[in-house]
Design a protein around this motif. Sequence first.
Motif, PDB file in Angstrom:
ATOM      1  N   ARG A  16       0.828  -1.214   0.000  1.00  0.00           N
ATOM      2  CA  ARG A  16       0.000   0.000   0.000  1.00  0.00           C
ATOM      3  C   ARG A  16       0.861   1.261   0.000  1.00  0.00           C
ATOM      4  O   ARG A  16       0.495   2.271  -0.621  1.00  0.00           O
ATOM      5  CB  ARG A  16      -0.927  -0.011   1.219  1.00  0.00           C
ATOM      6  CG  ARG A  16      -1.978  -1.121   1.162  1.00  0.00           C
ATOM      7  CD  ARG A  16      -2.919  -1.095   2.335  1.00  0.00           C
ATOM      8  NE  ARG A  16      -3.716  -2.316   2.380  1.00  0.00           N
ATOM      9  CZ  ARG A  16      -3.687  -3.198   3.359  1.00  0.00           C
ATOM     10  NH1 ARG A  16      -2.899  -2.996   4.417  1.00  0.00           N
ATOM     11  NH2 ARG A  16      -4.446  -4.277   3.321  1.00  0.00           N
ATOM     12  N   GLU A  20       0.496   4.200  -2.739  1.00  0.00           N
ATOM     13  CA  GLU A  20       0.254   5.592  -2.359  1.00  0.00           C
ATOM     14  C   GLU A  20       1.350   6.503  -2.912  1.00  0.00           C
ATOM     15  O   GLU A  20       1.080   7.651  -3.311  1.00  0.00           O
ATOM     16  CB  GLU A  20       0.186   5.724  -0.834  1.00  0.00           C
ATOM     17  CG  GLU A  20      -0.985   5.004  -0.190  1.00  0.00           C
ATOM     18  CD  GLU A  20      -2.327   5.462  -0.751  1.00  0.00           C
ATOM     19  OE1 GLU A  20      -2.467   6.653  -1.113  1.00  0.00           O
ATOM     20  OE2 GLU A  20      -3.243   4.615  -0.853  1.00  0.00           O
ATOM     21  N   HIS A  33      -8.040  -2.130  -6.786  1.00  0.00           N
ATOM     22  CA  HIS A  33      -7.698  -3.227  -5.874  1.00  0.00           C
ATOM     23  C   HIS A  33      -8.897  -4.159  -5.740  1.00  0.00           C
ATOM     24  O   HIS A  33     -10.017  -3.710  -5.480  1.00  0.00           O
ATOM     25  CB  HIS A  33      -7.313  -2.687  -4.501  1.00  0.00           C
ATOM     26  CG  HIS A  33      -7.018  -3.756  -3.494  1.00  0.00           C
ATOM     27  ND1 HIS A  33      -6.007  -4.692  -3.661  1.00  0.00           N
ATOM     28  CD2 HIS A  33      -7.604  -4.051  -2.296  1.00  0.00           C
ATOM     29  CE1 HIS A  33      -5.985  -5.500  -2.617  1.00  0.00           C
ATOM     30  NE2 HIS A  33      -6.943  -5.138  -1.784  1.00  0.00           N
ATOM     31  N   GLU A  95      -3.258  -2.840  -7.721  1.00  0.00           N
ATOM     32  CA  GLU A  95      -2.730  -3.395  -6.462  1.00  0.00           C
ATOM     33  C   GLU A  95      -3.305  -4.796  -6.274  1.00  0.00           C
ATOM     34  O   GLU A  95      -4.478  -4.969  -5.967  1.00  0.00           O
ATOM     35  CB  GLU A  95      -3.101  -2.518  -5.272  1.00  0.00           C
ATOM     36  CG  GLU A  95      -2.541  -3.057  -3.970  1.00  0.00           C
ATOM     37  CD  GLU A  95      -3.157  -2.416  -2.732  1.00  0.00           C
ATOM     38  OE1 GLU A  95      -2.965  -2.980  -1.625  1.00  0.00           O
ATOM     39  OE2 GLU A  95      -3.838  -1.382  -2.863  1.00  0.00           O
TER      40      GLU A  95
END
Length: 390
Positions: A16, A20, A33, A95
């Motif tokens: 994560r 980001e 995701h 992701e």
Amino acid sequence: MLDVVIVCGLHADARRAAVERLLAAVPRSVALHHDLADAPATGTVGRTVREARGLLETAGTPLVNDCACCALREDLVPELDRLAALGLVRLAVVELWDSVEPKSMAEVIASCGGGELRLAGVVTAVDPALLLPSLGNGDDLAEAGLAAAARDRRTVADTFARQLEYPPLVVLADGPEPGDAEDAALLRQLTPGARLLHVTDDAFPAAVTAPGAAFDVDAAAARQHPACALLPQDTAEVAGAEEAGVGTLVWRQDRPFHSGRLYAALEDLCCAAARSRGRFWLADRPDTLLSWDAAGGALCVEDTGPWLAALPDAAWDMVPPPRRAAAALDWHPEHGDRKQHLVFTSPDLDRDNLRTLLDSCLLTDAEYAGGPPAWQHLPRAFDALLDPVA
């Protein structure tokens, strides 16, 4: 054209952080995701789309064939195509959920984009402090709550190892320097040829967003294929390579294994290192290239097809160039490309005992002198493992 970057890894916080960082660095970027955690219970895979400022939308897609990964594949490309058609997004960061491996998803995106998607890069995000615990975790994914399907028989360790070794870029998410010298040394030895960056490095976003960049799925697959894998070098042969007590042994021999003696030594061999992999051949299966893949004290041995020396000349034109090049480097005047090439990497590696144990599993001089006809009468200890139906 919509650029797509895949970020994967078992270490959710590191993953994560990498996502980001990309969202913050690249204008007009979004992250997709698919959460597979509740899929077995609910029958639905949750999907989120977010940007740097927050969540944009949520949705769900039903399981396909009782497989969350299948549902992900069915839903991902249409969603990427939708974003590409809108023309408002510059970069889509995919992701992947914890145990999803990047190879299959990269190949799906690269082959199904319809000209509107470009796979720009694949990144594995790693927390160095969790590196050795992850490689040493022999639990089934189901036991850890990470199975992507009812039939998922992978382990935590082997899943993490493949995530780590697939992409040419690994991102560390713990600050400017790894916290432990042993972790850093182990990571460097496990990922030969890969670029290691920290999530805070300016070079990280630039590495996967360069104009026109495209991820080569064929080259990535070749780096993992047992016949031509990019394996670590022996630290005893490279000045300064062994550090912080972490070492790599590269064991290469031309003589075949005695199946019975190798089978009896498997437990000791697969527990001898944090990670081992490579290719090998058995005297009673002289035409079969076998892969060795061990992590977390568990070993996977698979039949990956014939050695090139066992193929007719006409079939060589259908063999990918990396495979032919690797065979040429290993070519033996009698055995062709048949080769024992196993690599063991670990802290506190007992090189001498490991080499002695491996050597003891080879055919003796007397056994070797009997030649292939005699080898067929040796114990076939791997038949139950490689031919379970028979």
